[in-house]
Design an enzyme around this catalytic site. Sequence first.
Site, short mmCIF file in Angstrom:
data_model
loop_
_atom_site.label_atom_id
_atom_site.label_comp_id
_atom_site.label_asym_id
_atom_site.label_seq_id
_atom_site.Cartn_x
_atom_site.Cartn_y
_atom_site.Cartn_z
N ASP A 44 101.11 65.68 44.78
CA ASP A 44 102.49 66.12 44.60
C ASP A 44 103.18 65.31 43.49
O ASP A 44 102.98 64.09 43.40
CB ASP A 44 103.22 65.88 45.93
CG ASP A 44 104.59 66.52 45.99
OD1 ASP A 44 104.67 67.75 45.92
OD2 ASP A 44 105.58 65.79 46.13
N GLU A 83 83.35 57.41 44.32
CA GLU A 83 82.48 56.63 45.21
C GLU A 83 81.94 57.49 46.35
O GLU A 83 80.98 57.15 47.00
CB GLU A 83 83.26 55.48 45.84
CG GLU A 83 83.65 54.37 44.89
CD GLU A 83 84.60 53.41 45.58
OE1 GLU A 83 84.65 53.39 46.83
OE2 GLU A 83 85.31 52.69 44.87
C1 NOJ Z 1 106.67 69.54 44.92
C2 NOJ Z 1 106.46 70.28 46.20
O1 NOJ Z 1 105.62 71.36 45.97
C3 NOJ Z 1 107.83 70.66 46.70
O2 NOJ Z 1 107.78 71.57 47.77
C4 NOJ Z 1 108.56 69.40 47.10
O3 NOJ Z 1 109.87 69.72 47.49
C5 NOJ Z 1 108.62 68.43 45.91
N1 NOJ Z 1 107.37 68.31 45.22
C6 NOJ Z 1 109.01 67.05 46.39
O4 NOJ Z 1 107.95 66.48 47.11
#
Ligand code: NOJ
Length: 559
Positions: free
Chosen positions: A223, A274
């Site tokens: 993310d 790894e």
């Molecule tokens: C991207 C994620 O896909 C989204 O749903 C989220 O709100 C933001 N990152 C923050 O983590």
Amino acid sequence: MTATVTSERTDAHSLPAGPEWWRTAVIYQIYPRSFADSSGDGIGDLPGVTEHLEDLADLGIDAIWLSPFQLSPQKDAGYDVADYCDVDPLFGTLDDFDDLLAASHGRGIRIIVDLVPNHSSDQHVWFQQAIASAPGSRERARYMFRDGKGENGELPPNNWESVFGGPAWTRLVEADGTPGQWYLHLFDSSQPDFDWSNEEVREEFRRILRFWLDRGVDGFRVDVAHGLVKAEGLPDYTPDPDAGSMGGEEANVPYWGQPGVHDVYRDWHALVAEYAGDRALCAEAWLPTPEKTALWVRPDEMHQAFNFAYLETEWDAAALRSVITESLDAYAAVGAPSTWVLSNHDVVRHASRLALTAENPQGHGIGPDSPGKPIPEVGLRRARAATTLMLALPGSAYLYQGEELGLPEVIDIPGEARQDPTWFRTDGERYGRDGCRVPLPWTTGGPAYGFSDSGASWLPQPAEWATLAREAQVGDPSSTLTLYRGLLAARKARALGAGVLDWIDAGDDVLAFRNGNVTVVANLGTAPIALPDGIVIAASGPVEGATLPTDTAVWLADD
Ligand code: NOJ
């Protein structure tokens, strides 16, 4: 560092052989809270996923990406993690996760899990320790705490805005009741950003990676993979108000794509290597171009990155041809596959988005008062054509749950039912992402259309779910589900993911190319065009006689 090798659990699973599966895989995104609810609380869960694995195997996917299911107060639907190594009781238990992983592997389906390293929840033990500790302490140094500006520190440290709207800084009240330092949160105030210049943070995430790798996961979707490192001195920056729901389309943003972020992924690449079994890292990095995004998939960094430039391209033949060419070139230049994606839990579903007009761009979601609503028939026709085109492209493709049913964005969600922090942080000015997150319809009738036996659903499901339910589509030769099944089977049989694309010139509003022994033609114009010779092996809509109707794509085989 001691190398941890593949667990016995993984060896026991019967995954398809073949190196670097992620180069060609079709990966299906499961947003657990909206997939299937086995407990009756109206929120989908891990056992719900396990119960439907046969349906996914039948669809023909290679892997699943599971959006967050870890312990979380759910302020941002799980992207606010309080414990990275435990399952939120809403979704089940670690045993449920292990069962799901084993059952998926048993069907030859890999699982990658979401990892959220840019920020934690404010309920994470580290953040709780940080706010209970003094400025300058080791506990505060794990996050981005700063003194405020102004005479009494009453102004935020800079002008950054949260991606969800409003300021990106929140001021603490210190333990003695006085106004204190500010902390950075690029997203909601309940999602404080980690300080990735701190070695303790880096070490903690190595531990978290190992925790899931040891359990046998096949990789991670990372993310905000462009956001971890912030520019020295945190200079002011004013974002473009027209940027998409996740920002990131602009160049030179002091919190996106800073060069230091690549060290983190080189480190993780070595750690993941790894482990036996081809584990993969996929970057969620919203960047302006494929060339920029390709920096995340250089040979010693991640394995894949979402191709958001492709997702954001309008339904226009010239624009699509150019982004496809640019993507194939940019990723090939670093030895990585391109990925292709049309929908996810952050954007307007492509069965609606592709029928949006210039007066109503997708922006930050669409809702009851948005101008110029998409015409459903046009959206679905284009979505089916767009997917038919996408699944013929060489590389790996991501599908978002429900797109195989042709689900549209749900527009008429009442304000009181909305849950996206964007909606709250902008006082309803931006609708946000709830419209693409409505729980799936499995059956044409019954409680919550088969999503939950109790009939509960965390977002209201519209009446049209009855006709779009999976049950209504199985076995119907004209259904979107049947189209997806056919495309996935033919893509696999003809190894299109591992193929090479050669463009064919076919006119301004037409996209045409060869991949192996398949000719792909998509008509994006307003009039029918002549269909080239060949045996139709897949078509996004009715193809009668020798013409290809508007907004229709077809695969033609030589034999
Ligand atoms: C991207 C994620 O896909 C989204 O749903 C989220 O709100 C933001 N990152 C923050 O983590």
